[in-house]
Motif scaffolding. Structure first.
Motif, PDB file in Angstrom:
ATOM      1  N   UNK A 174      14.574 -13.645   2.014  1.00  0.00           N
ATOM      2  CA  UNK A 174      15.149 -14.828   2.652  1.00  0.00           C
ATOM      3  C   UNK A 174      15.249 -16.009   1.689  1.00  0.00           C
ATOM      4  N   UNK A 175      14.288 -16.128   0.784  1.00  0.00           N
ATOM      5  CA  UNK A 175      14.281 -17.263  -0.128  1.00  0.00           C
ATOM      6  C   UNK A 175      15.441 -17.285  -1.090  1.00  0.00           C
ATOM      7  N   UNK A 176      15.948 -16.096  -1.486  1.00  0.00           N
ATOM      8  CA  UNK A 176      17.013 -16.018  -2.485  1.00  0.00           C
ATOM      9  C   UNK A 176      18.360 -15.610  -1.908  1.00  0.00           C
ATOM     10  N   UNK A 177      18.326 -14.847  -0.811  1.00  0.00           N
ATOM     11  CA  UNK A 177      19.565 -14.300  -0.263  1.00  0.00           C
ATOM     12  C   UNK A 177      19.632 -14.511   1.251  1.00  0.00           C
ATOM     13  N   UNK A 178      19.633 -15.759   1.723  1.00  0.00           N
ATOM     14  CA  UNK A 178      19.642 -15.981   3.178  1.00  0.00           C
ATOM     15  C   UNK A 178      20.887 -15.428   3.865  1.00  0.00           C
ATOM     16  N   UNK A 179      22.042 -15.511   3.190  1.00  0.00           N
ATOM     17  CA  UNK A 179      23.274 -14.989   3.789  1.00  0.00           C
ATOM     18  C   UNK A 179      23.203 -13.468   3.930  1.00  0.00           C
ATOM     19  N   UNK A 180      22.653 -12.805   2.914  1.00  0.00           N
ATOM     20  CA  UNK A 180      22.524 -11.356   2.968  1.00  0.00           C
ATOM     21  C   UNK A 180      21.537 -10.942   4.057  1.00  0.00           C
ATOM     22  N   UNK A 181      20.456 -11.701   4.208  1.00  0.00           N
ATOM     23  CA  UNK A 181      19.471 -11.407   5.260  1.00  0.00           C
ATOM     24  C   UNK A 181      20.129 -11.448   6.630  1.00  0.00           C
ATOM     25  N   UNK A 182      21.002 -12.440   6.850  1.00  0.00           N
ATOM     26  CA  UNK A 182      21.696 -12.543   8.136  1.00  0.00           C
ATOM     27  C   UNK A 182      22.588 -11.336   8.378  1.00  0.00           C
ATOM     28  N   UNK A 183      23.233 -10.845   7.322  1.00  0.00           N
ATOM     29  CA  UNK A 183      24.084  -9.666   7.453  1.00  0.00           C
ATOM     30  C   UNK A 183      23.246  -8.404   7.684  1.00  0.00           C
ATOM     31  N   UNK A 184      22.131  -8.289   6.963  1.00  0.00           N
ATOM     32  CA  UNK A 184      21.241  -7.134   7.152  1.00  0.00           C
ATOM     33  C   UNK A 184      20.708  -7.121   8.574  1.00  0.00           C
ATOM     34  N   UNK A 185      20.448  -8.303   9.114  1.00  0.00           N
ATOM     35  CA  UNK A 185      19.946  -8.401  10.487  1.00  0.00           C
ATOM     36  C   UNK A 185      20.916  -7.748  11.469  1.00  0.00           C
ATOM     37  N   UNK A 186      22.199  -7.901  11.224  1.00  0.00           N
ATOM     38  CA  UNK A 186      23.206  -7.279  12.089  1.00  0.00           C
ATOM     39  C   UNK A 186      23.198  -5.756  11.947  1.00  0.00           C
ATOM     40  N   UNK A 187      23.032  -5.274  10.705  1.00  0.00           N
ATOM     41  CA  UNK A 187      22.965  -3.834  10.468  1.00  0.00           C
ATOM     42  C   UNK A 187      21.736  -3.245  11.158  1.00  0.00           C
ATOM     43  N   UNK A 188      20.616  -3.941  11.027  1.00  0.00           N
ATOM     44  CA  UNK A 188      19.364  -3.493  11.643  1.00  0.00           C
ATOM     45  C   UNK A 188      19.508  -3.429  13.158  1.00  0.00           C
ATOM     46  N   UNK A 189      20.106  -4.477  13.737  1.00  0.00           N
ATOM     47  CA  UNK A 189      20.287  -4.521  15.198  1.00  0.00           C
ATOM     48  C   UNK A 189      21.201  -3.397  15.664  1.00  0.00           C
ATOM     49  N   UNK A 191      21.429  -0.577  14.365  1.00  0.00           N
ATOM     50  CA  UNK A 191      20.643   0.651  14.301  1.00  0.00           C
ATOM     51  C   UNK A 191      19.583   0.741  15.378  1.00  0.00           C
ATOM     52  N   UNK A 192      19.532  -0.269  16.252  1.00  0.00           N
ATOM     53  CA  UNK A 192      18.570  -0.250  17.348  1.00  0.00           C
ATOM     54  C   UNK A 192      17.172  -0.650  16.937  1.00  0.00           C
ATOM     55  N   UNK A 193      17.044  -1.369  15.820  1.00  0.00           N
ATOM     56  CA  UNK A 193      15.732  -1.781  15.320  1.00  0.00           C
ATOM     57  C   UNK A 193      15.572  -3.289  15.423  1.00  0.00           C
ATOM     58  N   UNK A 194      14.326  -3.710  15.395  1.00  0.00           N
ATOM     59  CA  UNK A 194      14.003  -5.135  15.349  1.00  0.00           C
ATOM     60  C   UNK A 194      13.078  -5.354  14.163  1.00  0.00           C
ATOM     61  N   UNK A 195      13.594  -5.971  13.106  1.00  0.00           N
ATOM     62  CA  UNK A 195      12.800  -6.265  11.913  1.00  0.00           C
ATOM     63  C   UNK A 195      12.979  -7.742  11.588  1.00  0.00           C
TER      64      UNK A 195
END
Length: 241
Positions: A174-189, A191-195
């Motif tokens: 999150x500290x270096x790639x906040x935009x990527x984290x937001x996109x990964x969050x969508x991929x994770x969701x 996939x039916x996961x909560x991380x």
């Protein structure tokens, strides 16, 4: 009609030839390593190495767990020590074909840490196995399977938290790639996961490797997303996702 153009990815001729050579070398190493491993095990059986280790363990202590932690490390180190040339050649290939940049000192230190962790885990499993066999000579295989299930789950839980950091450094993504984290969050969701975002990490693979990777590890509260820094350096956001 709209015509779709399919673009194929090809390596430059020199890199393609190098990749093919590396694949051939790894294939040869796989089969030669398997044959060599069988020869090592056969040699240990012929020379009755395991019974000697067992006798040493029994002479050292009457406590079963102490015997297990003498016998198993001796046997593991004998097998892995004799198999070390194959592992060394595998690392040599990784260096030769630019898949690794890890120094030999660092590589041997990682090998030693892996051996120590393996001996600790396998010693405990052997202690349980022989205890189960003594108490249930006919159904030991089933009872040991039952006992192994919670152990495997526990190892899956602690592996990303306690074991992986012994080999690589991890930093919050999150500290270096906040935009990527937001996109990964969508991929994770999807996939039916909560991380949570605080369990998404960048792994400093570039200190040892040139290869790329991203993965999910752990279970429950230890579940996390890990993206190698080499992936962040060499791939686009879409490729990473």
């Amino acid at each position: 009609e709209t015509q779709k153009q399919v673009k194929t990815y090809t390596l430059p001729p020199e890199k393609l030839a190098k990749a093919i050579d590396y694949a051939h070398a790894r294939n040869w190493l796989h089969f030669i390593g398997f044959a060599y491993g069988v020869a090592v095990l056969a040699g240990l059986l012929v020379w009755r190495v395991a019974p000697r280790f067992r006798n040493w363990a029994q002479a050292a202590s009457r406590r079963r767990i102490v015997q297990a932690y003498i016998f198993v490390p001796l046997l593991v180190l004998a097998v892995d020590g004799l198999s070390l040339p194959v592992s060394i050649y595998g690392q040599h290939l990784s260096l030769q074909y630019d898949q690794s940049i890890q120094s030999w000192g660092s590589w041997f230190w990682d090998w030693a840490k892996g051996e120590l962790i393996g001996c600790l885990i396998m010693g405990f499993l052997a202690w349980i196995l022989y205890g189960v066999i003594r108490r249930s000579a006919r159904r030991w295989w089933f009872n040991f399977w039952l006992a192994a299930i919670p152990i495997v789950v526990f190892l899956l839980f602690i592996e990303p938290v306690a074991i992986e950091p012994l080999f690589y450094k991890f930093e919050p993504l999150m500290g270096k790639q906040p935009a990527l984290v937001a996109q990964i969050d969508q991929v994770v969701a999807r996939g039916g996961l909560v991380i949570p975002h605080d369990r998404m990490f960048e792994m400093k693979a570039s200190e040892k490797l040139n290869s790329l990777n991203a993965y999910v590890a752990g279970i429950g509260a230890s579940k996390r997303v890990v993206v190698w820094d080499t992936t962040l350096q060499k791939m686009t956001e879409g490729q990473t996702l």
